[in-house]
Design a protein around this motif. Structure first.
Motif, PDB file in Angstrom:
ATOM      1  N   PHE A  20       0.791  -1.223  -0.009  1.00  0.00           N
ATOM      2  CA  PHE A  20       0.065   0.131  -0.167  1.00  0.00           C
ATOM      3  C   PHE A  20       0.845   1.254  -0.075  1.00  0.00           C
ATOM      4  O   PHE A  20       0.542   2.215  -0.435  1.00  0.00           O
ATOM      5  CB  PHE A  20      -0.925  -0.048   1.121  1.00  0.00           C
ATOM      6  N   GLU A  28      -6.586   6.808  -6.586  1.00  0.00           N
ATOM      7  CA  GLU A  28      -7.478   5.846  -6.047  1.00  0.00           C
ATOM      8  C   GLU A  28      -7.204   5.441  -4.542  1.00  0.00           C
ATOM      9  O   GLU A  28      -8.130   5.220  -3.989  1.00  0.00           O
ATOM     10  CB  GLU A  28      -7.372   4.550  -6.992  1.00  0.00           C
ATOM     11  N   PHE A  29      -5.975   5.469  -4.262  1.00  0.00           N
ATOM     12  CA  PHE A  29      -5.646   5.047  -2.805  1.00  0.00           C
ATOM     13  C   PHE A  29      -5.928   6.268  -2.043  1.00  0.00           C
ATOM     14  O   PHE A  29      -6.504   6.381  -1.009  1.00  0.00           O
ATOM     15  CB  PHE A  29      -4.226   4.642  -2.700  1.00  0.00           C
ATOM     16  N   GLN A  30      -5.442   7.543  -2.448  1.00  0.00           N
ATOM     17  CA  GLN A  30      -5.898   8.820  -1.708  1.00  0.00           C
ATOM     18  C   GLN A  30      -7.339   9.070  -1.419  1.00  0.00           C
ATOM     19  O   GLN A  30      -7.441   9.614  -0.386  1.00  0.00           O
ATOM     20  CB  GLN A  30      -5.010   9.934  -2.336  1.00  0.00           C
ATOM     21  N   ALA A  31      -7.981   8.508  -2.464  1.00  0.00           N
ATOM     22  CA  ALA A  31      -9.584   8.762  -2.082  1.00  0.00           C
ATOM     23  C   ALA A  31     -10.180   8.103  -1.000  1.00  0.00           C
ATOM     24  O   ALA A  31     -11.102   8.409  -0.560  1.00  0.00           O
ATOM     25  CB  ALA A  31     -10.240   8.017  -3.531  1.00  0.00           C
ATOM     26  N   ASN A  32      -9.249   6.963  -0.607  1.00  0.00           N
ATOM     27  CA  ASN A  32      -9.667   6.387   0.521  1.00  0.00           C
ATOM     28  C   ASN A  32      -9.605   7.086   1.858  1.00  0.00           C
ATOM     29  O   ASN A  32     -10.171   6.710   2.800  1.00  0.00           O
ATOM     30  CB  ASN A  32      -8.836   4.918   0.797  1.00  0.00           C
ATOM     31  N   VAL A  81      -6.862   7.057   4.240  1.00  0.00           N
ATOM     32  CA  VAL A  81      -6.351   6.577   4.896  1.00  0.00           C
ATOM     33  C   VAL A  81      -4.847   6.331   4.935  1.00  0.00           C
ATOM     34  O   VAL A  81      -4.592   6.408   3.678  1.00  0.00           O
ATOM     35  CB  VAL A  81      -6.911   4.902   5.639  1.00  0.00           C
ATOM     36  N   GLU A  91      -2.977   1.904   8.065  1.00  0.00           N
ATOM     37  CA  GLU A  91      -4.510   1.636   8.242  1.00  0.00           C
ATOM     38  C   GLU A  91      -5.234   0.575   7.321  1.00  0.00           C
ATOM     39  O   GLU A  91      -5.940  -0.061   7.675  1.00  0.00           O
ATOM     40  CB  GLU A  91      -5.121   3.054   8.271  1.00  0.00           C
ATOM     41  N   MET A  92      -4.805   0.939   5.886  1.00  0.00           N
ATOM     42  CA  MET A  92      -5.323   0.220   5.170  1.00  0.00           C
ATOM     43  C   MET A  92      -4.821  -1.262   5.321  1.00  0.00           C
ATOM     44  O   MET A  92      -5.452  -2.212   5.109  1.00  0.00           O
ATOM     45  CB  MET A  92      -4.879   0.624   3.313  1.00  0.00           C
ATOM     46  N   THR A 152      -7.236  -4.493   6.043  1.00  0.00           N
ATOM     47  CA  THR A 152      -7.207  -5.496   5.108  1.00  0.00           C
ATOM     48  C   THR A 152      -6.970  -7.025   5.617  1.00  0.00           C
ATOM     49  O   THR A 152      -7.371  -7.871   5.173  1.00  0.00           O
ATOM     50  CB  THR A 152      -6.161  -5.299   3.994  1.00  0.00           C
ATOM     51  N   ARG A 175      -5.477  -3.036  -9.103  1.00  0.00           N
ATOM     52  CA  ARG A 175      -4.905  -1.856  -8.107  1.00  0.00           C
ATOM     53  C   ARG A 175      -4.715  -2.674  -6.800  1.00  0.00           C
ATOM     54  O   ARG A 175      -4.374  -2.102  -5.918  1.00  0.00           O
ATOM     55  CB  ARG A 175      -5.944  -0.965  -7.719  1.00  0.00           C
ATOM     56  N   GLU A 224      -7.198  -4.125  -5.273  1.00  0.00           N
ATOM     57  CA  GLU A 224      -8.390  -3.839  -4.256  1.00  0.00           C
ATOM     58  C   GLU A 224      -9.325  -5.173  -4.579  1.00  0.00           C
ATOM     59  O   GLU A 224      -9.203  -5.664  -5.555  1.00  0.00           O
ATOM     60  CB  GLU A 224      -8.959  -2.641  -4.803  1.00  0.00           C
TER      61      GLU A 224
END
Length: 86
Positions: free
Chosen positions: A26, A34-38, A40, A44-45, A49, A82, A84
């Motif tokens: 991560f 895409e990651f920044q939109a989360n 976290v 934390e991700m 997960t 990605r 996910e």
């Protein structure tokens, strides 16, 4: 994949091994929109997960995943490019 996660080579994955591996994955994705939109951090991700994986895959609730438990979990998720799970 399993051998990459199993950093101590004992044949099973524990939460720390899997979280450490996912954190590195991560972190390499953290710059993407895409990651920044989360909203976290990579850590934390990774924790979220890994917890989800263990909740779903640790069939005998011993706190570790065998290759078979991990394989079954991995194959039941549709991971896109990605990384996910859909």
């Amino acid at each position: 994949l399993f051998a990459l996660y199993d950093s101590n080579g004992d044949g099973v994955l524990d939460m720390e091994e899997f979280t450490n591996y996912l954190t590195s994955v991560f972190e390499s994705l953290a710059h993407t929109p895409e990651f920044q939109a989360n909203g976290v951090t990579p850590q934390e991700m990774a924790i979220g997960t890994a917890q989800q994986c263990f909740e779903e895959a640790d069939e005998n609730n011993d706190g570790s995943l065998t290759f078979e438990e991990f394989k079954e979990w991995y194959q039941t998720h549709d991971f896109n490019e990605r990384g996910e799970s859909d």
